[in-house]
Design a protein around this motif. Structure first.
Motif, PDB file in Angstrom:
ATOM      1  N   ASP A 169      -5.577  19.028 -19.889  1.00 56.26           N
ATOM      2  CA  ASP A 169      -6.252  20.188 -19.328  1.00 56.26           C
ATOM      3  C   ASP A 169      -7.119  19.801 -18.137  1.00 56.26           C
ATOM      4  O   ASP A 169      -7.510  20.657 -17.339  1.00 56.26           O
ATOM      5  N   VAL A 170      -7.470  18.513 -18.033  1.00 54.32           N
ATOM      6  CA  VAL A 170      -8.310  18.016 -16.946  1.00 54.32           C
ATOM      7  C   VAL A 170      -7.487  17.242 -15.924  1.00 54.32           C
ATOM      8  O   VAL A 170      -7.636  17.418 -14.719  1.00 54.32           O
ATOM      9  N   LEU A 171      -6.608  16.383 -16.417  1.00 53.96           N
ATOM     10  CA  LEU A 171      -5.844  15.481 -15.557  1.00 53.96           C
ATOM     11  C   LEU A 171      -4.516  16.121 -15.163  1.00 53.96           C
ATOM     12  O   LEU A 171      -3.665  16.387 -16.017  1.00 53.96           O
ATOM     13  N   SER A 172      -4.322  16.351 -13.886  1.00 53.78           N
ATOM     14  CA  SER A 172      -3.066  16.920 -13.411  1.00 53.78           C
ATOM     15  C   SER A 172      -1.982  15.854 -13.408  1.00 53.78           C
ATOM     16  O   SER A 172      -2.275  14.651 -13.383  1.00 53.78           O
ATOM     17  N   PRO A 173      -0.709  16.252 -13.413  1.00 57.94           N
ATOM     18  CA  PRO A 173       0.368  15.248 -13.338  1.00 57.94           C
ATOM     19  C   PRO A 173       0.257  14.371 -12.087  1.00 57.94           C
ATOM     20  O   PRO A 173       0.550  13.176 -12.145  1.00 57.94           O
ATOM     21  N   LEU A 174      -0.183  14.969 -10.967  1.00 51.25           N
ATOM     22  CA  LEU A 174      -0.317  14.183  -9.746  1.00 51.25           C
ATOM     23  C   LEU A 174      -1.404  13.131  -9.895  1.00 51.25           C
ATOM     24  O   LEU A 174      -1.224  11.968  -9.512  1.00 51.25           O
ATOM     25  N   ALA A 175      -2.549  13.508 -10.472  1.00 50.26           N
ATOM     26  CA  ALA A 175      -3.616  12.531 -10.688  1.00 50.26           C
ATOM     27  C   ALA A 175      -3.178  11.472 -11.692  1.00 50.26           C
ATOM     28  O   ALA A 175      -3.556  10.297 -11.572  1.00 50.26           O
ATOM     29  N   ALA A 176      -2.369  11.864 -12.674  1.00 46.08           N
ATOM     30  CA  ALA A 176      -1.892  10.908 -13.671  1.00 46.08           C
ATOM     31  C   ALA A 176      -1.015   9.836 -13.042  1.00 46.08           C
ATOM     32  O   ALA A 176      -0.869   8.743 -13.598  1.00 46.08           O
ATOM     33  N   LEU A 177      -0.438  10.123 -11.868  1.00 44.45           N
ATOM     34  CA  LEU A 177       0.378   9.121 -11.179  1.00 44.45           C
ATOM     35  C   LEU A 177      -0.426   7.883 -10.796  1.00 44.45           C
ATOM     36  O   LEU A 177       0.147   6.849 -10.463  1.00 44.45           O
ATOM     37  N   ALA A 178      -1.754   7.997 -10.834  1.00 49.40           N
ATOM     38  CA  ALA A 178      -2.580   6.815 -10.559  1.00 49.40           C
ATOM     39  C   ALA A 178      -2.210   5.672 -11.481  1.00 49.40           C
ATOM     40  O   ALA A 178      -2.283   4.496 -11.093  1.00 49.40           O
ATOM     41  N   SER A 179      -1.817   5.987 -12.704  1.00 49.03           N
ATOM     42  CA  SER A 179      -1.454   4.944 -13.666  1.00 49.03           C
ATOM     43  C   SER A 179      -0.214   4.174 -13.217  1.00 49.03           C
ATOM     44  O   SER A 179      -0.275   2.953 -13.033  1.00 49.03           O
ATOM     45  N   PRO A 180       0.948   4.810 -13.027  1.00 46.77           N
ATOM     46  CA  PRO A 180       2.115   4.036 -12.589  1.00 46.77           C
ATOM     47  C   PRO A 180       1.968   3.458 -11.196  1.00 46.77           C
ATOM     48  O   PRO A 180       2.507   2.377 -10.921  1.00 46.77           O
ATOM     49  N   VAL A 181       1.250   4.128 -10.301  1.00 48.34           N
ATOM     50  CA  VAL A 181       1.036   3.574  -8.961  1.00 48.34           C
ATOM     51  C   VAL A 181       0.283   2.248  -9.052  1.00 48.34           C
ATOM     52  O   VAL A 181       0.658   1.249  -8.432  1.00 48.34           O
ATOM     53  N   GLY A 182      -0.775   2.207  -9.848  1.00 51.17           N
ATOM     54  CA  GLY A 182      -1.547   0.983  -9.997  1.00 51.17           C
ATOM     55  C   GLY A 182      -0.782  -0.101 -10.722  1.00 51.17           C
ATOM     56  O   GLY A 182      -0.845  -1.284 -10.352  1.00 51.17           O
ATOM     57  N   ARG A 183      -0.022   0.282 -11.758  1.00 51.92           N
ATOM     58  CA  ARG A 183       0.710  -0.717 -12.515  1.00 51.92           C
ATOM     59  C   ARG A 183       1.871  -1.296 -11.699  1.00 51.92           C
ATOM     60  O   ARG A 183       2.286  -2.437 -11.904  1.00 51.92           O
ATOM     61  N   LEU A 184       2.371  -0.506 -10.756  1.00 51.52           N
ATOM     62  CA  LEU A 184       3.446  -1.006  -9.911  1.00 51.52           C
ATOM     63  C   LEU A 184       2.932  -2.049  -8.916  1.00 51.52           C
ATOM     64  O   LEU A 184       3.705  -2.873  -8.422  1.00 51.52           O
ATOM     65  N   VAL A 185       1.639  -2.029  -8.612  1.00 53.43           N
ATOM     66  CA  VAL A 185       1.043  -3.125  -7.836  1.00 53.43           C
ATOM     67  C   VAL A 185       1.208  -4.430  -8.596  1.00 53.43           C
ATOM     68  O   VAL A 185       1.568  -5.466  -8.037  1.00 53.43           O
ATOM     69  N   SER A 186       0.935  -4.381  -9.911  1.00 52.39           N
ATOM     70  CA  SER A 186       1.095  -5.568 -10.753  1.00 52.39           C
ATOM     71  C   SER A 186       2.534  -6.071 -10.726  1.00 52.39           C
ATOM     72  O   SER A 186       2.779  -7.284 -10.693  1.00 52.39           O
ATOM     73  N   VAL A 187       3.490  -5.168 -10.729  1.00 53.66           N
ATOM     74  CA  VAL A 187       4.906  -5.546 -10.667  1.00 53.66           C
ATOM     75  C   VAL A 187       5.188  -6.332  -9.394  1.00 53.66           C
ATOM     76  O   VAL A 187       5.854  -7.380  -9.413  1.00 53.66           O
ATOM     77  N   GLN A 188       4.682  -5.844  -8.266  1.00 54.86           N
ATOM     78  CA  GLN A 188       4.933  -6.519  -6.995  1.00 54.86           C
ATOM     79  C   GLN A 188       4.280  -7.904  -6.951  1.00 54.86           C
ATOM     80  O   GLN A 188       4.843  -8.848  -6.397  1.00 54.86           O
ATOM     81  N   LEU A 189       3.094  -8.000  -7.542  1.00 55.81           N
ATOM     82  CA  LEU A 189       2.436  -9.307  -7.611  1.00 55.81           C
ATOM     83  C   LEU A 189       3.302 -10.317  -8.362  1.00 55.81           C
ATOM     84  O   LEU A 189       3.509 -11.452  -7.911  1.00 55.81           O
ATOM     85  N   LEU A 190       3.796  -9.897  -9.512  1.00 54.94           N
ATOM     86  CA  LEU A 190       4.587 -10.803 -10.343  1.00 54.94           C
ATOM     87  C   LEU A 190       5.899 -11.188  -9.668  1.00 54.94           C
ATOM     88  O   LEU A 190       6.321 -12.346  -9.710  1.00 54.94           O
ATOM     89  N   LEU A 191       6.544 -10.215  -9.036  1.00 53.31           N
ATOM     90  CA  LEU A 191       7.788 -10.522  -8.342  1.00 53.31           C
ATOM     91  C   LEU A 191       7.532 -11.451  -7.164  1.00 53.31           C
ATOM     92  O   LEU A 191       8.339 -12.355  -6.883  1.00 53.31           O
ATOM     93  N   GLY A 192       6.420 -11.240  -6.466  1.00 57.47           N
ATOM     94  CA  GLY A 192       6.082 -12.138  -5.366  1.00 57.47           C
ATOM     95  C   GLY A 192       5.884 -13.560  -5.844  1.00 57.47           C
ATOM     96  O   GLY A 192       6.349 -14.512  -5.212  1.00 57.47           O
TER      97      GLY A 192
END
Length: 412
Positions: free
Chosen positions: A234-257
């Protein structure tokens, strides 16, 4: 399970002008080459990376994601991910500093309205070339935000925060003392009452400028509260919730690098004719069957993880382009795909950085070669960002259709 796809049209920012992806990748490669020249010596010295961040600033990489109209590079997230990966291949710790900076400096766009005062932090960040540090993940002992006059005061201690030793601005998670609502808050790192202590005893990611931050009655203006981090739909919109996968995908790039970086350095070493099992093998003929098999296995592992990460990047980019039209079902599919990429990248990084030592042999124990830094960096990062919960989320979604929880990365 379907696969979320990238948008067929351009990115959503109407002012996406200026240097394109090719320019930023060239800048990233040049910066990575500079970092690689003395990566071993810098890692062993373990000094706070002020010079390295200055190099990122001079290259224009700190303002990469900010729209051109606000003084930034106007790049998109796929470009930012590629830049982080390129930097991480040369220096995993500096890649983490940069990736964390991108995620935290973007946070105002996730949690506030475009016209809000908090969103204008981007313009100040571009004008003054800020480097961002901190973290928005949940902590067992949360920071406390207490009403005082027209603003707030911030108290408490945040541990395990990235980039804080070199940050101009901090983005942290705090709970309102009266309601318990979790909020994202921006804080000037030089403000009175802010005390930063470095994590000097870590065995990996020693140049990630990590540390703990204490806040003692630090004044926080109302416009420095970026928005709610509540997981309530009711508070967090789906767009704001994208902060989670966006941030975790940074971790993916770090590991692949890190995986790609160690394999590239090990390959150059092997091409010079060194063999761990046959020291007398002539230089220039790296044909040992065990070496070839090991490289083959690790190449398949890294390339497979990379392909999955590319799908996740496309999905995240598509979700961002959907904007306010994004649904929770679409968000869930994107989040699960990112979780799959996390699991694959974690395995690729851990196996590549560990088995590269076997490929090189006893010489890898030499501190002068510095091959161990890849393993120590990857292992440290995966300790902070374990994938067991992400695999559970994937299984629950596949079997039961359950939406993954809104979980922000500890160290993006």
């Amino acid at each position: 399970m379907g696969v979320a796809t990238a948008p067929s049209g351009p990115a959503s920012d109407s002012d996406r002008i200026g240097p394109g992806r090719a320019h930023w990748l060239r800048v990233a490669r040049e910066t990575a080459d500079d970092l690689a020249t003395d990566a071993v010596a810098r890692e062993q010295a373990g000094k706070a990376p002020f010079d390295e961040v200055s190099g990122l600033r001079e290259a224009g990489l700190l303002t990469l994601l900010i729209p051109a109209g606000l003084g930034g590079g106007s790049a998109d997230w796929p470009t930012a991910y590629a830049v982080v990966r390129e930097i991480a291949a040369a220096d995993g710790a500096i890649g983490q500093v940069l990736g964390c900076h991108y995620f935290l400096s973007w946070s105002a766009r996730f949690f506030t309205e475009p016209s809000s005062p908090a969103a204008q932090l981007q313009q100040k960040s571009a004008a003054e070339q800020w480097c961002w540090g901190g973290g928005l993940a949940r902590q067992e002992l949360p920071l406390t935000l207490t009403r005082k006059g027209s603003g707030y005061v911030l108290d408490g201690r945040q541990s395990y925060a990235t980039g804080v030793l070199v940050a101009d601005r901090l983005a942290v998670r705090a709970e309102r003392a009266d309601t318990g609502e979790p909020l994202a808050v921006a804080v000037d790192s030089a403000r009175h009452g802010v005390r930063i202590d470095g994590d000097t005893d870590t065995f990996g990611q020693r140049l990630a400028a990590g540390g703990s931050v204490e806040f003692d009655a630090v004044p926080v203006a109302a416009h420095d509260v970026l928005g709610s981090l509540s997981a309530d739909e009711d508070v967090l919109s789906p767009l704001a919730a994208l902060a989670s996968p966006v941030g975790r995908l940074v971790s993916v790039q770090l590991l692949l690098g890190m995986a790609e970086g160690v394999l590239a350095e090990a390959r150059e070493y092997s091409r010079a004719g060194h063999s761990p099992w046959h020291p007398d093998r002539p230089a220039g003929s790296p044909q040992d069957p065990q070496v070839l098999t090991a490289y083959g296995e690790l190449t398949v592992l890294a390339r497979s993880a990379s392909a999955l990460a590319d799908q996740a990047v496309d999905a995240v980019n598509g979700g961002l382009a959907r904007g306010e039209d994004l649904t929770y079902d679409e968000y869930a599919e994107i989040s699960v795909l990112v979780a799959m990429a996390e699991a694959a990248a974690s395995r690729a990084a851990q196996e590549s950085t560990a088995r590269a030592l076997d490929i090189i042999g006893a010489r890898s124990a030499s501190s002068q070669l510095g091959f161990d830094r890849f393993w120590r960096n990857a292992r440290t990062h995966t300790l902070y960002e374990p994938v067991a919960h992400r695999l559970r989320d994937v299984g629950d979604y596949f079997l039961n259709g359950a939406h993954p929880p809104f979980v922000l990365p500890v160290r993006p």
